[in-house]
Design an enzyme around this catalytic site. Sequence first.
Site, PDB file in Angstrom:
ATOM      1  N   ARG A  54       0.819  -1.225   0.000  1.00  0.00           N
ATOM      2  CA  ARG A  54       0.000   0.000   0.000  1.00  0.00           C
ATOM      3  C   ARG A  54       0.846   1.265   0.000  1.00  0.00           C
ATOM      4  O   ARG A  54       0.426   2.318  -0.463  1.00  0.00           O
ATOM      5  CB  ARG A  54      -0.948  -0.016   1.210  1.00  0.00           C
ATOM      6  CG  ARG A  54      -1.661   1.288   1.431  1.00  0.00           C
ATOM      7  CD  ARG A  54      -2.931   1.203   2.263  1.00  0.00           C
ATOM      8  NE  ARG A  54      -2.896   0.319   3.407  1.00  0.00           N
ATOM      9  CZ  ARG A  54      -2.254   0.570   4.548  1.00  0.00           C
ATOM     10  NH1 ARG A  54      -1.557   1.671   4.712  1.00  0.00           N
ATOM     11  NH2 ARG A  54      -2.300  -0.302   5.538  1.00  0.00           N
ATOM     12  N   TYR A 107     -14.937  20.584 -11.881  1.00  0.00           N
ATOM     13  CA  TYR A 107     -15.473  19.243 -12.100  1.00  0.00           C
ATOM     14  C   TYR A 107     -16.520  18.928 -11.018  1.00  0.00           C
ATOM     15  O   TYR A 107     -16.262  19.147  -9.818  1.00  0.00           O
ATOM     16  CB  TYR A 107     -14.271  18.291 -12.023  1.00  0.00           C
ATOM     17  CG  TYR A 107     -14.538  16.842 -12.237  1.00  0.00           C
ATOM     18  CD1 TYR A 107     -15.013  16.377 -13.459  1.00  0.00           C
ATOM     19  CD2 TYR A 107     -14.274  15.918 -11.235  1.00  0.00           C
ATOM     20  CE1 TYR A 107     -15.221  15.027 -13.671  1.00  0.00           C
ATOM     21  CE2 TYR A 107     -14.467  14.566 -11.436  1.00  0.00           C
ATOM     22  CZ  TYR A 107     -14.952  14.123 -12.653  1.00  0.00           C
ATOM     23  OH  TYR A 107     -15.152  12.789 -12.854  1.00  0.00           O
TER      24      TYR A 107
END
Length: 389
Positions: A54, A107
Amino acid sequence: MKQATRLVHAGRRPADHYGMVNTPVYHASTVLFDSLEAFDASNADPFSGVHYGRLGTPTQFAFESAVAELEGAHGAVSSCSGLAAIATALLAVVQAGDHVLVADNVYGPTRKLCDGLLARLGVETEYFDPLVTADELATHFRDNTRALFLEAPGSLTFEISDVPGLAAVAHERGATVIADNTWATPVYFDAFGHGIDLSVHAATKYIVGHSDAMLGVVNCRDAEHFRAVRQTSIALGYCAGPDDVYLGARGLRTLGQRLPVHEANGLALANWLAEQPAVTRVLHPARADHPQHHLWQRDFTGACGLFAIELVPGERHQLGALIDGLDYYGLGASWGGYESLALPVEPSGSRTVTRWQAEGPLLRIHAGLEDIADLIDDMAAGLARYTAA
Ligand SMILES: *Cc1c(COP(=O)(O)O)cnc(C)c1O
């Protein structure tokens, strides 16, 4: 090193990978260490080296160093999507009680993030007209204004803010300037040269370039911002998928060759559309009739293949007739792949301080890498269906 050369060579270390040209895909969770000493040494510095899947793999780091070098960033932090990169950038700089200034043309999901999660965490968002002057914007700053968020051009309506002017005001007030630079990519806009601190890209679009991966990246101007963004990304547990980050690194190699074709096709299409009776307006920053064309000329070195047209007023079924019969333009979200798209968009629902003024429907077009003659013929037939329906 010139940009085209940098696109080819940045972030590649074949000698570390048996001479492979591309850094291979590392699928990883556990990373094994030879000794406790090596394990302890690795944990002492979470910002470098490979510790756990990760926290970054060689595939991820290869992509990040390539994108950072391309844009001239201190460092890049990749993420599992463009929206995740936007969230990471914002969460890296704000805390409860802060105020952020966000351009009204951003956006849609960026706005939802601000109005939802950030509001819930005690961060207040104030939207502003993306066409404000620097002096006007200055009046919106408060003592607790932590960030200015820009998107130029906006990806539905293509207004261009005075990015360096607005960024300068933010810096005078000690705020971080974040910009969503997905439209221009690192190739057509020098974010750090125009005052941006955190340059966010939905790599899903042109960087991946083949419509087959989700990927985001935050390029950070300096070590301090890089540290904050990396720490935030780690805290959130964000990491790009190994295949996706590989596709981002691979897409980057041809970005400099693909973009000029998207640009040429987009502009040729826009210029042709401007002459068609069914089209009342073309929103393309590289055309002289765009209201902020001068800002595009001043601040950008090119245009991608994304623009919009306003059609003469018509019913939804007329739009359906236009779109459903197209052979080469797909109907779907996203853009930046090798293929053309045509998507009806409705900007008025996602603005609060400015009004989107249009008589007819807005069609957002992504010009892909097809032959321009085919793209024009296909669209000509579509416009004829629109008018006839
Ligand atoms: C697509 C897009 C995003 C979000 O990217 P995802 O990878 O889809 O999350 C952000 N900003 C702009 C301008 C976009 O077009």
